[in-house]
Design a protein around this motif. Structure first.
Motif, short mmCIF file in Angstrom:
data_model
loop_
_atom_site.label_atom_id
_atom_site.label_comp_id
_atom_site.label_asym_id
_atom_site.label_seq_id
_atom_site.Cartn_x
_atom_site.Cartn_y
_atom_site.Cartn_z
N SER A 43 16.18 -44.57 -59.09
CA SER A 43 15.54 -45.54 -59.72
C SER A 43 14.95 -46.45 -59.03
O SER A 43 13.98 -47.28 -59.29
CB SER A 43 16.62 -46.12 -60.47
OG SER A 43 17.39 -47.12 -59.92
N TRP A 44 15.46 -46.51 -57.69
CA TRP A 44 14.73 -47.33 -56.45
C TRP A 44 13.63 -46.65 -55.80
O TRP A 44 12.98 -47.26 -54.96
CB TRP A 44 15.79 -47.77 -55.56
CG TRP A 44 16.86 -48.82 -56.13
CD1 TRP A 44 16.79 -49.91 -56.93
CD2 TRP A 44 18.11 -49.25 -55.62
NE1 TRP A 44 17.82 -50.47 -57.39
CE2 TRP A 44 18.61 -50.12 -56.31
CE3 TRP A 44 18.87 -48.48 -54.57
CZ2 TRP A 44 19.93 -50.65 -56.02
CZ3 TRP A 44 19.90 -49.08 -54.25
CH2 TRP A 44 20.51 -50.23 -54.89
N GLY A 45 13.44 -45.40 -56.01
CA GLY A 45 12.64 -44.56 -55.49
C GLY A 45 12.75 -44.21 -54.07
O GLY A 45 11.72 -43.83 -53.37
N LEU A 46 14.07 -44.17 -53.92
CA LEU A 46 14.54 -43.74 -52.49
C LEU A 46 14.95 -42.38 -52.47
O LEU A 46 15.43 -41.95 -53.55
CB LEU A 46 15.50 -44.47 -52.03
CG LEU A 46 15.27 -46.13 -51.88
CD1 LEU A 46 16.64 -46.80 -51.49
CD2 LEU A 46 14.39 -46.11 -50.33
N PRO A 47 14.79 -41.44 -51.34
CA PRO A 47 15.24 -40.24 -51.16
C PRO A 47 16.83 -40.15 -51.69
O PRO A 47 17.53 -41.19 -51.08
CB PRO A 47 15.12 -39.79 -49.75
CG PRO A 47 14.24 -40.88 -49.30
CD PRO A 47 14.20 -42.17 -50.00
N THR A 48 17.09 -39.09 -52.18
CA THR A 48 18.78 -38.89 -52.38
C THR A 48 19.38 -37.79 -51.86
O THR A 48 20.64 -37.94 -51.82
CB THR A 48 18.93 -38.61 -54.01
OG1 THR A 48 18.14 -37.39 -54.26
CG2 THR A 48 18.18 -39.83 -54.89
N ASP A 49 18.67 -36.88 -51.08
CA ASP A 49 19.28 -35.62 -50.38
C ASP A 49 20.50 -36.10 -49.32
O ASP A 49 21.69 -35.80 -49.87
CB ASP A 49 18.49 -34.84 -49.89
CG ASP A 49 17.35 -35.72 -48.80
OD1 ASP A 49 17.36 -36.81 -48.80
OD2 ASP A 49 16.58 -35.26 -47.88
#
Length: 161
Positions: A43-49
Motif C-alpha cells: 500500500s506504501w508502494g515499497l518492494p516486498t521481496d
C-alpha cells in the motif's frame, strides 16, 4: 491475533510512515505478521521481496523462542526516506538471539542467517524489562523527486522498546 492495536499505515509526512500491530505468539500470529507487513508495504508502494522474508523470520522467532503464555509480540514497520526498519519485540528479554551456523542437514536454525543476508543492518535492543526488540533495516532507492541529503540512510540503532 489477540486484542491488538494497528495504526493502519499512518502517514506522518511525505517520506515517514509507521505501522504497528500486536499479535499472538503462535505460528498463526507469525503468518499474520508476514501477511499484514506485505500488504502494508504494497500500500506504501515499497518492494516486498526482502522485507517479507525478514518479517517472516523475525516473527517466527518471536513466536517460537520469545513466547511467553499470555503475552503478545509486537511488529513495527517504520519508513524514513529510503530506509525501512522492521522491529519485532517480545517478552523474552532473557533470551537474546544470535547467528549460529547450523549443520548442513539441520531442519531449522537458519532464520537469522537469512536476516543477516537480506538486511542491510540488524541487531537486538534489550528492554525495557522483560522485553527485547530484534530489528532489521533495509535500504531502498530514494523515491523519484526526493533524492538528496537525508533522503536515505540508517535509522537510529536504539529503540523505544
Amino acid at each position: 491475533m489477540n486484542q491488538g492495536t494497528a495504526s493502519p499505515g499512518a502517514q506522518l509526512g511525505p517520506s515517514v510512515r509507521n505501522f504497528d500491530v500486536q499479535l499472538s505468539p503462535t505460528p498463526r500470529g507469525a503468518r499474520l505478521a508476514r501477511l499484514l507487513a506485505t500488504e502494508q508495504l504494497r500500500s506504501w508502494g515499497l518492494p516486498t521481496d526482502r522485507a517479507e522474508h525478514v518479517v517472516a523470520e523475525l516473527a517466527a522467532n518471536a513466536a517460537t523462542h520469545g513466547r511467553v503464555p499470555g503475552r503478545d509480540f509486537r511488529l513495527l514497520l517504520h519508513v524514513v526516506g529510503g530506509t525501512l526498519r522492521i522491529e519485532v519485540a517480545d517478552t523474552r528479554g532473557d533470551c537474546l538471539p544470535g547467528v549460529r551456523r547450523p549443520a548442513a542437514d539441520a531442519e531449522s536454525g537458519r532464520g537469522l542467517v537469512l536476516v543477516e543476508a537480506l538486511a542491510d543492518r540488524w541487531g537486538v535492543a534489550p528492554g525495557p524489562r522483560p522485553r527485547k526488540t530484534v530489528w532489521a533495516e533495509l535500504d531502498f532507492p530514494p523515491e523519484p523527486g526526493r533524492a538528496g541529503p537525508g533522503a536515505r540512510g540508517a535509522l537510529s540503532q536504539g529503540t523505544d522498546g
